[in-house]
Design an enzyme around this catalytic site. Structure first.
Site: not given
Ligand SMILES: NC(=O)c1ccc[n+]([C@@H]2O[C@H](COP(=O)([O-])OP(=O)(O)OC[C@H]3O[C@@H](n4cnc5c(N)ncnc54)[C@H](O)[C@@H]3O)[C@@H](O)[C@H]2O)c1
Length: 428
Positions: A270
């Site tokens: 992030c």
């Molecule tokens: N990790 C954090 O602390 C956090 C906090 C707030 C916001 N975010 C935001 O949330 C979003 C997700 O982050 P995250 O950390 O959960 O990512 P992550 O990589 O942990 O999880 C994303 C998931 O999406 C899946 N994926 C990718 N493409 C896909 C598709 N086309 N169809 C279905 N599944 C698919 C991946 O396999 C993965 O399991 C990002 O935009 C991030 O900036 C993350």
């Protein structure tokens, strides 16, 4: 029964696209509230793990996950067609940067395409992935409407930024207020009603652009303040002032000051990334985000400064990086998590490797590590005989007394050895 009633009565079925750090906790919260959830992910191992009731996200206890899987309120699939039946589709896929530091919306676009392929009248689509203001309106809406269904008439569309903070034991999905903005008022109201089932407080904002901007303000605020305190740390080093003592004392002011702490650099999915979504978008309108660029510059240079401190430490023992054994303590991007995405420890390892150090590391959350030219396995820190240790991540489970006794030289980038003095301790 219309969608609002289905949400309020708990009969609405929710599809979550992307079961990672954001999607899995959300799926479990919805399921705990009695809603039926189907999670869709392209990663078979996550789907298998969820199906077996085994959590792969530290903040989600396996017992909680197993209970909702057993109750039949949550299940996972790699087949996108299975989200066709749901009432709400919640998109939680990654939003990284390209090598050029431009937004990489390819995951969001694929998830929206998958949604569009199964979209039917009456569904609500919510985007949770952090992204630049305008994405929901400019990217999601046209793609969803391409098949003839119209937002506000046939389907509903909202943005709600995710604020989850992995490793934070105090604030979890339920007690972190949720901001919601829809393309139209009905979309806002529907999305708010959904989150009200699982989150203590929901804040409605005027539209999707405001909701998108809220998240970027929050993360830019952190990136810029960390950049400022990192620069203050460099300044204090030059002026021979203990920056940690300065911050502690300044933190006693009950108003108008909020402590931020220096460190080896920014990490995670992030803070090092999101502000560049904003500066990219602003640049399209001819606006330069000077604070973001400057903070990125200062924060991005911190691994080099850590290496400079390692040089100072080794120098004090008439040694050089080239030929020395250096042990990194903690490689995750922050304490008590196992996430190494964008972790500054990776840059530090790479810089030390290029200078000829022999490297080892320990991290209770990261059993192995692969960076460009190096593959490493975590080792027991008490079994190493390194010339110098570098505390990159201040995990709670590290035994800092043992660490202080064990290593002749320690570069502490987190003030983890607070209160301990010694000739061999080099703070940031
Ligand atoms: N990790 C954090 O602390 C956090 C906090 C707030 C916001 N975010 C935001 O949330 C979003 C997700 O982050 P995250 O950390 O959960 O990512 P992550 O990589 O942990 O999880 C994303 C998931 O999406 C899946 N994926 C990718 N493409 C896909 C598709 N086309 N169809 C279905 N599944 C698919 C991946 O396999 C993965 O399991 C990002 O935009 C991030 O900036 C993350």
């Amino acid at each position: 029964m219309d969608l609002l009633q289905r949400i309020k009565s708990g009969e609405a079925r929710v599809g979550i696209i992307g079961l990672g750090y954001v999607g899995l906790p959300l799926a479990v919260e919805f399921a705990k509230a009695g809603l039926h959830v189907v999670g869709y992910d392209v990663d078979q191992s996550k789907v298998d793990s969820l199906t077996a009731g085994k959590s792969y996200i530290p903040d989600v206890p396996s017992e909680e996950l197993a209970a909702v899987v057993k109750a039949g309120t949550v299940r996972a699939t790699t087949d996108q067609r299975e989200v066709a039946d749901v009432d709400v589709i919640d998109i939680c896929v990654p939003t990284p940067l390209r090598k050029t530091r431009d937004p990489d919306l390819s995951y969001v676009v694929k998830a929206i395409e998958a949604t569009a392929a199964v979209l039917r009248k009456g569904q609500l689509v919510i985007l949770e992935s952090t992204t630049y203001p305008g994405t929901t309106e400019e990217v999601a809406q046209p793609a969803l409407e391409a098949g003839g269904l119209k937002v506000g008439r046939d389907i509903y569309l909202a943005f709600s930024p995710e604020r989850v903070d992995p490793g934070n034991q105090t604030y979890l999905t339920k007690n972190i207020p949720k901001v919601v903005g829809g393309i139209d008022q009905t979309s806002t109201d529907l999305a708010a009603a959904l989150y009200e089932r699982v989150v203590d407080k929901v804040i409605k904002v005027a539209n999707t652009r405001v909701a998108e901007m809220v998240k970027l303000l929050e993360n830019t605020f952190r990136a810029v303040n960390i950049g400022l305190v990192n620069e203050i740390a460099l300044m204090c080093h030059r002026l021979d002032i203990d920056v940690w003592e300065v911050i502690d004392a300044a933190g006693t002011k009950p108003f108008g000051f909020m402590p931020f702490y220096p460190g080896p650099g920014l990490g995670g999915h992030c803070i090092p990334i999101d502000p560049f979504y904003l500066s990219w978008k602003a640049r399209q309108s001819g606006f330069e985000c000077r604070f973001i660029e400057l903070a990125g510059h200062v924060n991005g240079a911190m691994p080099e400064f850590v290496v400079e401190r390692v040089t100072d430490a080794l120098n004090s023992a008439k040694k050089s990086i080239n030929g020395s054994k250096i042990h990194l303590l903690g490689v995750a991007y922050k304490k008590d998590v196992g996430d190494v995405r964008e972790s500054p420890a990776l840059d530090i390892l790479e810089l030390l490797h290029r200078r000829g150090a022999t490297l080892t590391y320990s991290d209770p959350f990261v059993p192995s590590l692969k960076i460009d030219s190096l593959t490493l396995k975590a080792v027991d820190l008490l079994k190493t005989d390194a010339d110098c240790a570098v505390i990159c991540t201040n995990h709670s489970s590290f035994d800092y007394d043992a660490i202080t006794k064990k290593f002749p030289l320690i570069v502490d980038t987190r003030n983890a050895l607070r209160g301990r003095e010694g000739k061999g301790i080099f703070r940031l």
